[in-house]
Scaffold this motif. Structure first.
Motif, PDB file in Angstrom:
ATOM      1  N   VAL A  72     -43.885  10.556 -29.837  1.00  0.00           N
ATOM      2  CA  VAL A  72     -43.715   9.136 -29.524  1.00  0.00           C
ATOM      3  C   VAL A  72     -45.054   8.415 -29.578  1.00  0.00           C
ATOM      4  CG1 VAL A  72     -41.684   9.454 -28.064  1.00  0.00           C
ATOM      5  CG2 VAL A  72     -43.926   9.560 -27.044  1.00  0.00           C
ATOM      6  N   MET A  73     -44.983   7.148 -29.926  1.00  0.00           N
ATOM      7  CA  MET A  73     -46.140   6.281 -29.886  1.00  0.00           C
ATOM      8  C   MET A  73     -45.955   5.385 -28.657  1.00  0.00           C
ATOM      9  SD  MET A  73     -47.655   3.847 -32.913  1.00  0.00           S
ATOM     10  CE  MET A  73     -47.364   5.074 -34.137  1.00  0.00           C
ATOM     11  N   GLU A  74     -46.808   5.553 -27.682  1.00  0.00           N
ATOM     12  CA  GLU A  74     -46.679   4.837 -26.408  1.00  0.00           C
ATOM     13  C   GLU A  74     -47.424   3.509 -26.477  1.00  0.00           C
ATOM     14  OE1 GLU A  74     -48.140   7.687 -23.611  1.00  0.00           O
ATOM     15  OE2 GLU A  74     -46.282   8.830 -23.649  1.00  0.00           O
ATOM     16  N   TYR A  75     -46.845   2.541 -27.159  1.00  0.00           N
ATOM     17  CA  TYR A  75     -47.515   1.250 -27.313  1.00  0.00           C
ATOM     18  C   TYR A  75     -47.504   0.445 -26.020  1.00  0.00           C
ATOM     19  CZ  TYR A  75     -42.909  -0.950 -27.996  1.00  0.00           C
ATOM     20  OH  TYR A  75     -41.631  -1.402 -27.830  1.00  0.00           O
ATOM     21  N   GLY A  76     -46.604   0.749 -25.093  1.00  0.00           N
ATOM     22  CA  GLY A  76     -46.589   0.074 -23.798  1.00  0.00           C
ATOM     23  C   GLY A  76     -47.830   0.407 -22.981  1.00  0.00           C
ATOM     24  N   ALA A  77     -48.239   1.688 -23.023  1.00  0.00           N
ATOM     25  CA  ALA A  77     -49.466   2.087 -22.323  1.00  0.00           C
ATOM     26  C   ALA A  77     -50.676   1.410 -22.957  1.00  0.00           C
ATOM     27  CB  ALA A  77     -49.620   3.604 -22.350  1.00  0.00           C
ATOM     28  N   PHE A  78     -50.642   1.268 -24.279  1.00  0.00           N
ATOM     29  CA  PHE A  78     -51.719   0.573 -24.976  1.00  0.00           C
ATOM     30  C   PHE A  78     -51.775  -0.896 -24.547  1.00  0.00           C
ATOM     31  CE2 PHE A  78     -53.062  -2.070 -28.578  1.00  0.00           C
ATOM     32  CZ  PHE A  78     -54.372  -1.658 -28.675  1.00  0.00           C
ATOM     33  N   LEU A  79     -50.615  -1.547 -24.495  1.00  0.00           N
ATOM     34  CA  LEU A  79     -50.570  -2.944 -24.051  1.00  0.00           C
ATOM     35  C   LEU A  79     -51.113  -3.088 -22.634  1.00  0.00           C
ATOM     36  CD1 LEU A  79     -47.107  -4.128 -25.436  1.00  0.00           C
ATOM     37  CD2 LEU A  79     -49.376  -4.752 -26.275  1.00  0.00           C
ATOM     38  N   GLN A  80     -50.768  -2.118 -21.770  1.00  0.00           N
ATOM     39  CA  GLN A  80     -51.268  -2.130 -20.397  1.00  0.00           C
ATOM     40  C   GLN A  80     -52.790  -2.036 -20.390  1.00  0.00           C
ATOM     41  OE1 GLN A  80     -49.331  -2.315 -17.495  1.00  0.00           O
ATOM     42  NE2 GLN A  80     -51.298  -2.608 -16.498  1.00  0.00           N
ATOM     43  N   SER A  81     -53.354  -1.155 -21.216  1.00  0.00           N
ATOM     44  CA  SER A  81     -54.809  -1.006 -21.289  1.00  0.00           C
ATOM     45  C   SER A  81     -55.473  -2.274 -21.812  1.00  0.00           C
ATOM     46  CB  SER A  81     -55.180   0.175 -22.185  1.00  0.00           C
ATOM     47  OG  SER A  81     -54.713   1.370 -21.635  1.00  0.00           O
ATOM     48  N   VAL A  82     -54.850  -2.907 -22.808  1.00  0.00           N
ATOM     49  CA  VAL A  82     -55.400  -4.161 -23.345  1.00  0.00           C
ATOM     50  C   VAL A  82     -55.387  -5.239 -22.256  1.00  0.00           C
ATOM     51  CG1 VAL A  82     -54.988  -6.045 -24.983  1.00  0.00           C
ATOM     52  CG2 VAL A  82     -54.850  -3.679 -25.745  1.00  0.00           C
ATOM     53  N   PHE A  83     -54.292  -5.312 -21.502  1.00  0.00           N
ATOM     54  CA  PHE A  83     -54.188  -6.292 -20.423  1.00  0.00           C
ATOM     55  C   PHE A  83     -55.248  -6.019 -19.352  1.00  0.00           C
ATOM     56  CE2 PHE A  83     -51.914  -8.427 -16.880  1.00  0.00           C
ATOM     57  CZ  PHE A  83     -51.779  -9.667 -17.475  1.00  0.00           C
ATOM     58  N   ASP A  84     -55.449  -4.746 -19.001  1.00  0.00           N
ATOM     59  CA  ASP A  84     -56.498  -4.373 -18.043  1.00  0.00           C
ATOM     60  C   ASP A  84     -57.859  -4.831 -18.546  1.00  0.00           C
ATOM     61  OD1 ASP A  84     -54.614  -3.180 -16.435  1.00  0.00           O
ATOM     62  OD2 ASP A  84     -55.178  -1.127 -16.947  1.00  0.00           O
ATOM     63  N   PHE A  85     -58.134  -4.559 -19.831  1.00  0.00           N
ATOM     64  CA  PHE A  85     -59.426  -4.935 -20.406  1.00  0.00           C
ATOM     65  C   PHE A  85     -59.649  -6.439 -20.357  1.00  0.00           C
ATOM     66  CE2 PHE A  85     -61.680  -6.609 -24.095  1.00  0.00           C
ATOM     67  CZ  PHE A  85     -62.935  -6.088 -23.864  1.00  0.00           C
ATOM     68  N   VAL A  86     -58.639  -7.190 -20.718  1.00  0.00           N
ATOM     69  CA  VAL A  86     -58.769  -8.656 -20.728  1.00  0.00           C
ATOM     70  C   VAL A  86     -59.060  -9.164 -19.315  1.00  0.00           C
ATOM     71  CG1 VAL A  86     -57.504 -10.816 -21.092  1.00  0.00           C
ATOM     72  CG2 VAL A  86     -57.410  -9.017 -22.807  1.00  0.00           C
ATOM     73  N   LEU A  87     -58.365  -8.619 -18.330  1.00  0.00           N
ATOM     74  CA  LEU A  87     -58.623  -9.060 -16.948  1.00  0.00           C
ATOM     75  C   LEU A  87     -60.009  -8.653 -16.474  1.00  0.00           C
ATOM     76  CD1 LEU A  87     -55.250  -8.627 -15.065  1.00  0.00           C
ATOM     77  CD2 LEU A  87     -56.481 -10.703 -15.567  1.00  0.00           C
TER      78      LEU A  87
END
Length: 134
Positions: A72-87
């Motif tokens: 599986v490609m866990e793009y949700g975890a990636f989105l979470q990391s991107v959101f963390d980075f932006v904040l």
């Protein structure tokens, strides 16, 4: 010069110590912001989008077969990391902006020249003026 003395001199330079402190504080700050995102911001956001957790968003490339797990490609975890980075980046931006504002206020207020120095400057200027007259 011994190797130990050279290392001690290197490690105790102001820049190295400042960098170490910055890294340690940055790591702690990152944990705080990650907790803010995961525990405060994401639950209401998940509720707004129908109770979905971002970490559940996956793209199955190959389904599980027998004892072989699914690919599986866990793009949700990636989105979470991107959101963390932006904040984190935004929080650091705001902190630096506030620090710069405070630094400019300190810098903008030059020390007043004491009255005694002003008086002496006026006397000096008058003496120069008198000496320049023919």
């Amino acid at each position: 010069m011994s190797l130990f003395k050279e290392f001690r001199d290197f490690a105790m330079r102001g820049n190295v110590v400042d960098l170490a402190v910055g890294v340690i504080i940055g790591a702690a700050f990152g944990k705080i912001v990650s907790s803010l995102v995961a525990n405060i911001i994401m639950p209401p956001l998940g509720l707004l989008i129908g109770g979905v957790d971002f970490k559940q968003f996956v793209w199955v490339l190959k389904p599980a077969e027998g004892t072989t797990p699914a690919v599986v490609m866990e793009y949700g975890a990636f989105l979470q990391s991107v959101f963390d980075f932006v904040l984190v980046a935004f929080a650091i931006f705001i902190a630096i902006k506030l620090m710069n504002k405070l630094y400019k206020k300190k810098e903008a207020a030059p020390a007043k020249t004491p009255a005694q120095e002003l008086l002496l400057s006026e006397i000096r200027d008058l003496l120069k003026e008198q000496n320049n007259k023919p």
